[in-house]
Design an enzyme around this catalytic site. Sequence first.
Site, PDB file in Angstrom:
ATOM      1  N   HIS A  85       0.712  -1.293  -0.134  1.00 26.22           N
ATOM      2  CA  HIS A  85      -0.186   0.251  -0.150  1.00 26.22           C
ATOM      3  C   HIS A  85       0.676   0.948   0.026  1.00 26.22           C
ATOM      4  CE1 HIS A  85      -3.657  -2.111   0.779  1.00 26.22           C
ATOM      5  NE2 HIS A  85      -3.621  -2.608   1.728  1.00 26.22           N
TER       6      HIS A  85
ATOM      7  N   ASP B  84      -9.864  -5.013   1.853  1.00 24.80           N
ATOM      8  CA  ASP B  84      -9.084  -4.440   0.489  1.00 24.80           C
ATOM      9  C   ASP B  84     -10.425  -4.675  -0.557  1.00 24.80           C
ATOM     10  OD1 ASP B  84      -5.605  -5.457   0.948  1.00 24.80           O
ATOM     11  OD2 ASP B  84      -7.233  -3.210   1.825  1.00 24.80           O
TER      12      ASP B  84
ATOM     13  N   ASP C  89      -9.670 -10.963   6.699  1.00 24.29           N
ATOM     14  CA  ASP C  89     -10.321  -9.966   6.666  1.00 24.29           C
ATOM     15  C   ASP C  89      -9.710  -9.365   5.349  1.00 24.29           C
ATOM     16  OD1 ASP C  89      -9.305  -6.953   8.075  1.00 24.29           O
ATOM     17  OD2 ASP C  89     -11.149  -8.024   9.170  1.00 24.29           O
TER      18      ASP C  89
ATOM     19  N   ASP D  71     -15.166  -4.178  11.853  1.00 25.19           N
ATOM     20  CA  ASP D  71     -15.129  -2.540  12.361  1.00 25.19           C
ATOM     21  C   ASP D  71     -16.341  -2.200  11.318  1.00 25.19           C
ATOM     22  OD1 ASP D  71     -13.978  -1.599   8.829  1.00 25.19           O
ATOM     23  OD2 ASP D  71     -14.384  -3.731   9.373  1.00 25.19           O
TER      24      ASP D  71
END
Length: 343
Positions: A53, A322, A317, A248
């Site tokens: 990233h 992503d 996850d 989340d």
Amino acid sequence: MPTKENKVLESARFISENSKNVFIPKENLDNAVQTILTNMKKRSYSTKTWNEHPLHPKVADCRTVDWIFLIDLLNFSFWSDLDVSDKSVPHPDRYAVTYDGVSYTGYWSLCAAINRALDNGIPITNPEYYGSQASDEELAEVFKSDTKEPAPMLAERIRVMREAGKVLCEKFDGSFINCILEANHSAAKLLDIIIDNFGSFNDVHDFHGRKVFILKRAQILIADLWACFDGESYGEFYDIDSITMFADYRVPQALYQLGLLRYSPALIKRLEKREYFPSGSEDEVEIRGNSIWAVELARQRIEEIDPSLKINAILIDFYIWDMAKEIQDQMTVPTHCTRSCFY
Ligand SMILES: Nc1nc2c(c(CN[C@H]3C=C[C@H](O)[C@@H]3O)cn2[C@@H]2O[C@H](COP(=O)(O)O)[C@@H](O)[C@H]2O)c(=O)[nH]1
């Protein structure tokens, strides 16, 4: 072999078995797992993906540990009160940080703000600095918005930096590295050190009269260390597979899209009206707990299909998160709206 059920998995199973508005359609499991597996293989998903990233550190050293600790200390609540559509093209006024000429929102705006400060010579990842040396105004400046909307929960971010910075300086000689060393390569031990010493990571709630552990930021902190250091050095944990998915507001939405979560019509209506879900409320805990359990069932199914793949809940996850960002505009249900320092 199945991971020893840790307190988060036990909580997730209990929540899933006692939910009224969120369900895991087992009949969709095989299809969803095929989709996940096909895409993870296509992208050869591994810990190496983390460093790719643009805003993540490219050098894995002790300064990177302090960077990851600060990022995951603040890794919460980026959704915007302005941006009711929550699509990939953000509302022009929603909080954003420009870095290297790119405007970032959400989690990436946090990384952009921290990297911008470091480039400007501000020692923002130094616990002594954010714990006590910097003034509130100097800390607020780090999160300066490049749009009209200020950073969400700025006062809370400053509060948790003060709290954690002081604990690191007073109890761990000024660096999270000393917590990692004390854990002696056990992820479960490090999880306990984090929740015993840093209050803002204590993502624990009451559900049907029982204490349930979600621990999203404490677990993603360990997972990011493991991924960034590629399972070595400060990222070496012999029991890393005991870490679960991170509950989340983004991954539950993607799990719904994959058919791994189903919501009652009443819950869907509340989500579509962008209603506020108080932290620790029944529906919010059901969404988060079922998300953890759904990923665990997918992980078990993948292990049955091919144990040699070594795919744990973390990599599932990271992939789903992503992917969620990539298909944000096709999502059937909106994310849920909760303000808390937990996620
Ligand atoms: N479950 C899970 N939650 C995650 C992440 C990440 C970032 N991880 C990156 C690093 C390595 C991986 O490869 C990912 O690329 C942030 N979040 C959470 O999402 C929300 C922000 O969403 P949005 O407003 O759309 O940016 C917020 O609650 C934040 O805490 C993750 O990986 N998993």
